[in-house]
Design a protein around this motif. Sequence first.
Motif, PDB file in Angstrom:
ATOM      1  N   ILE A  27     -11.673   9.348  14.610  1.00 51.59           N
ATOM      2  CA  ILE A  27     -10.422   8.749  15.075  1.00 51.59           C
ATOM      3  C   ILE A  27     -10.639   8.060  16.417  1.00 51.59           C
ATOM      4  CG2 ILE A  27      -8.083   9.259  15.868  1.00 51.59           C
ATOM      5  CD1 ILE A  27      -8.160  11.693  13.909  1.00 51.59           C
ATOM      6  N   ASP A  28     -11.293   8.761  17.325  1.00 52.66           N
ATOM      7  CA  ASP A  28     -11.518   8.235  18.669  1.00 52.66           C
ATOM      8  C   ASP A  28     -12.275   6.914  18.617  1.00 52.66           C
ATOM      9  OD1 ASP A  28     -11.220   8.710  21.529  1.00 52.66           O
ATOM     10  OD2 ASP A  28     -13.377   8.990  21.577  1.00 52.66           O
ATOM     11  N   ALA A  29     -13.313   6.848  17.792  1.00 52.22           N
ATOM     12  CA  ALA A  29     -14.110   5.617  17.689  1.00 52.22           C
ATOM     13  C   ALA A  29     -13.293   4.473  17.089  1.00 52.22           C
ATOM     14  CB  ALA A  29     -15.358   5.884  16.852  1.00 52.22           C
ATOM     15  N   ALA A  30     -12.453   4.784  16.101  1.00 49.37           N
ATOM     16  CA  ALA A  30     -11.666   3.733  15.448  1.00 49.37           C
ATOM     17  C   ALA A  30     -10.619   3.125  16.371  1.00 49.37           C
ATOM     18  CB  ALA A  30     -10.991   4.296  14.196  1.00 49.37           C
ATOM     19  N   LEU A  31     -10.273   3.833  17.451  1.00 48.80           N
ATOM     20  CA  LEU A  31      -9.236   3.343  18.359  1.00 48.80           C
ATOM     21  C   LEU A  31      -9.792   2.481  19.488  1.00 48.80           C
ATOM     22  CD1 LEU A  31      -7.005   6.540  18.581  1.00 48.80           C
ATOM     23  CD2 LEU A  31      -6.758   4.543  17.074  1.00 48.80           C
ATOM     24  N   THR A  32     -11.111   2.297  19.524  1.00 47.07           N
ATOM     25  CA  THR A  32     -11.741   1.516  20.591  1.00 47.07           C
ATOM     26  C   THR A  32     -11.094   0.129  20.769  1.00 47.07           C
ATOM     27  OG1 THR A  32     -13.818   2.703  20.349  1.00 47.07           O
ATOM     28  CG2 THR A  32     -13.923   0.548  21.403  1.00 47.07           C
ATOM     29  N   ALA A 180      -2.471  -2.413  -7.218  1.00 46.31           N
ATOM     30  CA  ALA A 180      -2.262  -2.479  -5.767  1.00 46.31           C
ATOM     31  C   ALA A 180      -2.827  -3.779  -5.208  1.00 46.31           C
ATOM     32  CB  ALA A 180      -2.940  -1.289  -5.083  1.00 46.31           C
ATOM     33  N   ASP A 181      -2.151  -4.346  -4.209  1.00 48.02           N
ATOM     34  CA  ASP A 181      -2.713  -5.509  -3.511  1.00 48.02           C
ATOM     35  C   ASP A 181      -2.872  -5.232  -2.013  1.00 48.02           C
ATOM     36  OD1 ASP A 181      -0.024  -5.565  -2.856  1.00 48.02           O
ATOM     37  OD2 ASP A 181       0.308  -7.643  -3.495  1.00 48.02           O
ATOM     38  N   VAL A 182      -2.666  -3.982  -1.614  1.00 45.18           N
ATOM     39  CA  VAL A 182      -2.981  -3.516  -0.261  1.00 45.18           C
ATOM     40  C   VAL A 182      -3.331  -2.039  -0.392  1.00 45.18           C
ATOM     41  CG1 VAL A 182      -0.530  -3.146   0.235  1.00 45.18           C
ATOM     42  CG2 VAL A 182      -2.177  -3.241   2.118  1.00 45.18           C
ATOM     43  N   ILE A 183      -4.356  -1.605   0.343  1.00 43.19           N
ATOM     44  CA  ILE A 183      -4.848  -0.234   0.260  1.00 43.19           C
ATOM     45  C   ILE A 183      -4.578   0.481   1.582  1.00 43.19           C
ATOM     46  CG2 ILE A 183      -6.916   1.214   0.005  1.00 43.19           C
ATOM     47  CD1 ILE A 183      -6.072  -0.250  -2.564  1.00 43.19           C
ATOM     48  N   VAL A 184      -4.129   1.728   1.502  1.00 39.07           N
ATOM     49  CA  VAL A 184      -3.947   2.577   2.675  1.00 39.07           C
ATOM     50  C   VAL A 184      -4.946   3.727   2.583  1.00 39.07           C
ATOM     51  CG1 VAL A 184      -2.345   4.003   3.995  1.00 39.07           C
ATOM     52  CG2 VAL A 184      -1.488   2.003   2.754  1.00 39.07           C
ATOM     53  N   LEU A 185      -5.718   3.935   3.640  1.00 41.05           N
ATOM     54  CA  LEU A 185      -6.662   5.046   3.681  1.00 41.05           C
ATOM     55  C   LEU A 185      -5.902   6.329   4.019  1.00 41.05           C
ATOM     56  CD1 LEU A 185      -9.685   3.389   5.532  1.00 41.05           C
ATOM     57  CD2 LEU A 185      -9.295   3.629   3.065  1.00 41.05           C
ATOM     58  N   GLY A 186      -5.957   7.313   3.113  1.00 40.12           N
ATOM     59  CA  GLY A 186      -5.076   8.467   3.193  1.00 40.12           C
ATOM     60  C   GLY A 186      -5.633   9.680   3.892  1.00 40.12           C
ATOM     61  N   CYS A 187      -6.509   9.479   4.870  1.00 38.33           N
ATOM     62  CA  CYS A 187      -6.969  10.586   5.701  1.00 38.33           C
ATOM     63  C   CYS A 187      -7.498  10.015   7.005  1.00 38.33           C
ATOM     64  CB  CYS A 187      -8.070  11.388   5.004  1.00 38.33           C
ATOM     65  SG  CYS A 187      -8.757  12.705   6.038  1.00 38.33           S
ATOM     66  N   ALA A 188      -7.189  10.688   8.112  1.00 37.93           N
ATOM     67  CA  ALA A 188      -7.625  10.196   9.416  1.00 37.93           C
ATOM     68  C   ALA A 188      -9.139  10.120   9.522  1.00 37.93           C
ATOM     69  CB  ALA A 188      -7.072  11.101  10.523  1.00 37.93           C
ATOM     70  N   GLY A 189      -9.854  10.997   8.799  1.00 36.00           N
ATOM     71  CA  GLY A 189     -11.313  10.987   8.862  1.00 36.00           C
ATOM     72  C   GLY A 189     -11.947   9.742   8.280  1.00 36.00           C
ATOM     73  N   MET A 190     -11.185   8.972   7.491  1.00 37.55           N
ATOM     74  CA  MET A 190     -11.710   7.754   6.853  1.00 37.55           C
ATOM     75  C   MET A 190     -11.724   6.558   7.791  1.00 37.55           C
ATOM     76  SD  MET A 190      -9.669   7.969   3.207  1.00 37.55           S
ATOM     77  CE  MET A 190      -9.679   9.443   2.166  1.00 37.55           C
ATOM     78  N   ALA A 191     -11.335   6.751   9.037  1.00 38.95           N
ATOM     79  CA  ALA A 191     -11.030   5.638   9.934  1.00 38.95           C
ATOM     80  C   ALA A 191     -12.151   4.610  10.066  1.00 38.95           C
ATOM     81  CB  ALA A 191     -10.664   6.178  11.320  1.00 38.95           C
ATOM     82  N   LEU A 192     -13.394   5.055  10.143  1.00 36.39           N
ATOM     83  CA  LEU A 192     -14.491   4.123  10.408  1.00 36.39           C
ATOM     84  C   LEU A 192     -14.920   3.326   9.171  1.00 36.39           C
ATOM     85  CD1 LEU A 192     -16.675   6.275  12.827  1.00 36.39           C
ATOM     86  CD2 LEU A 192     -15.165   4.354  13.382  1.00 36.39           C
ATOM     87  N   VAL A 206      -5.428  -0.804   5.175  1.00 35.43           N
ATOM     88  CA  VAL A 206      -4.738  -0.278   6.356  1.00 35.43           C
ATOM     89  C   VAL A 206      -5.373   1.054   6.761  1.00 35.43           C
ATOM     90  CG1 VAL A 206      -2.554   0.669   7.205  1.00 35.43           C
ATOM     91  CG2 VAL A 206      -2.559  -1.401   5.778  1.00 35.43           C
ATOM     92  N   GLU A 207      -5.779   1.136   8.025  1.00 32.06           N
ATOM     93  CA  GLU A 207      -6.235   2.407   8.585  1.00 32.06           C
ATOM     94  C   GLU A 207      -5.066   2.950   9.395  1.00 32.06           C
ATOM     95  OE1 GLU A 207      -7.105   5.537  10.004  1.00 32.06           O
ATOM     96  OE2 GLU A 207      -7.136   4.152  11.722  1.00 32.06           O
ATOM     97  N   PRO A 208      -4.439   4.038   8.958  1.00 34.36           N
ATOM     98  CA  PRO A 208      -3.149   4.423   9.537  1.00 34.36           C
ATOM     99  C   PRO A 208      -3.204   4.921  10.972  1.00 34.36           C
ATOM    100  CG  PRO A 208      -3.860   6.014   7.886  1.00 34.36           C
ATOM    101  CD  PRO A 208      -4.795   4.862   7.793  1.00 34.36           C
ATOM    102  N   CYS A 209      -4.335   5.493  11.414  1.00 39.13           N
ATOM    103  CA  CYS A 209      -4.408   5.906  12.821  1.00 39.13           C
ATOM    104  C   CYS A 209      -4.295   4.699  13.739  1.00 39.13           C
ATOM    105  CB  CYS A 209      -5.720   6.637  13.107  1.00 39.13           C
ATOM    106  SG  CYS A 209      -5.861   8.241  12.332  1.00 39.13           S
TER     107      CYS A 209
END
Length: 226
Positions: A27-32, A180-192, A206-209
């Motif tokens: 999560i931390d890395a994805a928020l850079t 689907a024409d848009v995908i949401v990643l359903g876990c915070a660990g998938m962020a990268l 979409v990365e929700p974090c």
Amino acid sequence: MHHRGTTGPARILVINPNASRAVTAAIDAALTPLRLAGGPVIAVTDLPEGPAGIATQQDADSVVMPLARRIAEDPADAFVIACFSDPGLHTAREVAGGRPVMGIAEWGLLRSLTLGERFGIVALSEGSVRRQRRMVRQMGLGERYAGSRPVEARADETAGEAIRDRLIAAARTLVARDGADVIVLGCAGMALHRAAVERAVGCPVVEPCQQAVAAALGAVLLRADL
């Protein structure tokens, strides 16, 4: 109740409500990209008393009061609950004293509505799928929901490279079979993995974090200081 002081930069606290340091680091890395020079501080923490991962409704419910206590005691300007079950979101808002509290599932789904007609969710497990269906129904988004496809993994496993092919396969199934024409990643660990999945499937991912923290940034930067 804590309130914002008059000095120092604004601070957004992102809480991973499990005890997995691998997920917290992802999560931390994805928020850079959201850490702006001179902008609000974005701090990421886990919840040491939380479970190793949130795999069941019991896991999600078990962190509600520890999360609420952490938020009530912290002077941050805004909070993000970084778990796709959005555990304790409404309780957290009650104790936050008017400060913004964002849930990553809520913001991930809201963002997806602006990027396509039908969103699909890459889920951790069949249990996650059931919780996602319930959340979609409670948000009134059933007509825009293509479905969820599980990768049958733990949250901490999604932070590693080995899971990427399974995420891509699930996303491709959501597009090709479920419409689907848009995908949401359903876990915070998938962020990268967001950019790699988007390249592979050819539609917005979409990365929700990131989306929840972007919303928190907006709320903090646009507030009217009293």
